[in-house]
Design an enzyme around this catalytic site. Sequence first.
Site, mmCIF file in Angstrom:
data_model
loop_
_atom_site.group_PDB
_atom_site.id
_atom_site.type_symbol
_atom_site.label_atom_id
_atom_site.label_comp_id
_atom_site.label_asym_id
_atom_site.label_seq_id
_atom_site.Cartn_x
_atom_site.Cartn_y
_atom_site.Cartn_z
ATOM 1 N N HIS A 1 -12.916 -13.015 -3.509
ATOM 2 C CA HIS A 1 -13.844 -12.006 -4.014
ATOM 3 C C HIS A 1 -14.766 -12.612 -5.073
ATOM 4 O O HIS A 1 -15.951 -12.259 -5.152
ATOM 5 C CB HIS A 1 -13.086 -10.815 -4.593
ATOM 6 C CG HIS A 1 -12.248 -10.079 -3.572
ATOM 7 N ND1 HIS A 1 -11.474 -8.994 -3.895
ATOM 8 C CD2 HIS A 1 -12.074 -10.281 -2.244
ATOM 9 C CE1 HIS A 1 -10.853 -8.548 -2.810
ATOM 10 N NE2 HIS A 1 -11.193 -9.325 -1.799
ATOM 11 N N ASP B 1 2.195 1.640 3.343
ATOM 12 C CA ASP B 1 3.160 0.626 3.801
ATOM 13 C C ASP B 1 4.554 1.105 3.413
ATOM 14 O O ASP B 1 5.521 0.926 4.149
ATOM 15 C CB ASP B 1 2.939 -0.729 3.106
ATOM 16 C CG ASP B 1 1.624 -1.399 3.489
ATOM 17 O OD1 ASP B 1 1.223 -1.298 4.659
ATOM 18 O OD2 ASP B 1 1.004 -2.036 2.607
ATOM 19 N N HIS C 1 0.877 -1.162 0.000
ATOM 20 C CA HIS C 1 0.000 0.000 0.000
ATOM 21 C C HIS C 1 0.921 1.220 0.000
ATOM 22 O O HIS C 1 2.059 1.142 0.488
ATOM 23 C CB HIS C 1 -0.893 0.031 1.250
ATOM 24 C CG HIS C 1 -1.910 -1.059 1.270
ATOM 25 N ND1 HIS C 1 -1.943 -2.027 2.241
ATOM 26 C CD2 HIS C 1 -2.945 -1.333 0.435
ATOM 27 C CE1 HIS C 1 -2.949 -2.853 2.015
ATOM 28 N NE2 HIS C 1 -3.565 -2.450 0.915
ATOM 29 N N GLU D 1 -8.996 -4.431 -8.799
ATOM 30 C CA GLU D 1 -9.263 -5.643 -8.002
ATOM 31 C C GLU D 1 -10.738 -5.640 -7.604
ATOM 32 O O GLU D 1 -11.116 -4.974 -6.638
ATOM 33 C CB GLU D 1 -8.364 -5.659 -6.747
ATOM 34 C CG GLU D 1 -8.623 -6.859 -5.850
ATOM 35 C CD GLU D 1 -7.739 -6.893 -4.590
ATOM 36 O OE1 GLU D 1 -6.787 -6.086 -4.479
ATOM 37 O OE2 GLU D 1 -8.013 -7.726 -3.719
HETATM 38 C C1 GLO Z 1 -9.584 -6.683 0.617
HETATM 39 C C2 GLO Z 1 -8.582 -6.686 -0.439
HETATM 40 C C3 GLO Z 1 -7.292 -6.033 -0.011
HETATM 41 C C4 GLO Z 1 -6.495 -5.607 -1.209
HETATM 42 C C5 GLO Z 1 -5.278 -4.821 -0.829
HETATM 43 C C6 GLO Z 1 -4.526 -4.329 -2.038
HETATM 44 O O1 GLO Z 1 -10.579 -7.333 0.563
HETATM 45 O O2 GLO Z 1 -8.364 -7.975 -0.896
HETATM 46 O O3 GLO Z 1 -6.547 -6.890 0.800
HETATM 47 O O4 GLO Z 1 -6.108 -6.701 -1.967
HETATM 48 O O5 GLO Z 1 -5.658 -3.752 -0.047
HETATM 49 O O6 GLO Z 1 -5.122 -3.206 -2.544
HETATM 50 MG MG MG Z 2 -6.866 -8.680 -2.251
#
Ligand code: GLO
Ligand code: MG
Length: 345
Positions: free
Chosen positions: A215, A54, A51, A176
């Site tokens: 997800h 991070d 992140h 994502e």
């Molecule tokens: C949460 C996500 C999270 C992302 C991470 C990268 O459900 O999976 O972990 O992958 O913050 O952006």
């Molecule tokens: Mg993730």
Amino acid sequence: MPPAPVYRFCFGPWNLSEGADPYGPPTRSPQSFDWKLGQLKALGFDAMMFHDDDAIPDIDTKSEKAIREEAEELKRRLDGEGIAAEMVAPRLWFSPNTIDGAYTSNDPKARQYAIDRSLRSIDIARILGTNLLVLWLAREGTYLREAKVASRSFDLLVEAFDRMLAHDPEIRLAIEPKPNEPMDHAYVPTIGHALAIAQLTRDPARVGALIESAHAILAGLDPSDEIEFALRFGKLWSLHLNDQNGLKFDQDKPFASTNLRSAFNQVQALERHGYGSRGEYVCFDVHPFRTTKPEQWVAHLENSRRTFLRLVEKARSFDNSAAQQFISERNYQALDQMVIEHLLG
Ligand code: GLO
Ligand code: MG
């Protein structure tokens, strides 16, 4: 068949989490970033996901110049350790500015904050030597439908992505998708949505996807089909393998922990299309169980990688011609048992 890839692995500092949940405090005391980097090296992983905060703690309090200098310092450290940065992701869900969403907030100041922070994340990514920006659109959605108009939100997302693409001609965006949590309904819940919205941007070739197994399961979809879909479009640029037991809170369990066969199918899909041979990493977005003692803190990562590699062996030793024979006979009962026997070993 593309050549069999040699897989490279990564995880993020947040995957060594402390066990807090909405009902209770941490069960392990926090560890430093140095400790986490040391663990990553000791486990033989190749890269770290970051992140933005991070990489640069307290990023919102720092000037652009200070951010650049810290990123350069981190890059020197990573080079010294022989560790790559796989991606950078703006963490847009913690700030008081993004309570009502980031790029799709109803407040123009919040939207500006989100874009500015994303542009800083791109700068950090480029300094760390990666051109991959991951966008988990955590708060881009609604708790109640009347609060936002979805079509306007899609326009705002495209506007934000366009700003990022214009900021750096090399940057690639990997969306994502996740259907819910923290939102009730997210605007980009599946790979289909991510790839469709990519087409509306100023440079669709630089907008792709990251699939997280859990997800897809939360969206009621099969992770291996989602993987195949993204790969068919040449758009699977990163991967968060993990597992999830049904439609519950986001569990981030070790890869294959719930459904070994689905994990096998995911590995088969990756093998079939040579995932990894174009420089993509296999990342595990997994968390230790709340009950995990500090002594076993990294076991979920070690185990996920081990299971992955064992399933690669299973995919490579699967008798495809016997399977084809059953398929041509429409004998799916025999095919089913053949898969089960193969996994049982
Ligand atoms: C949460 C996500 C999270 C992302 C991470 C990268 O459900 O999976 O972990 O992958 O913050 O952006
Ligand atoms: Mg993730």
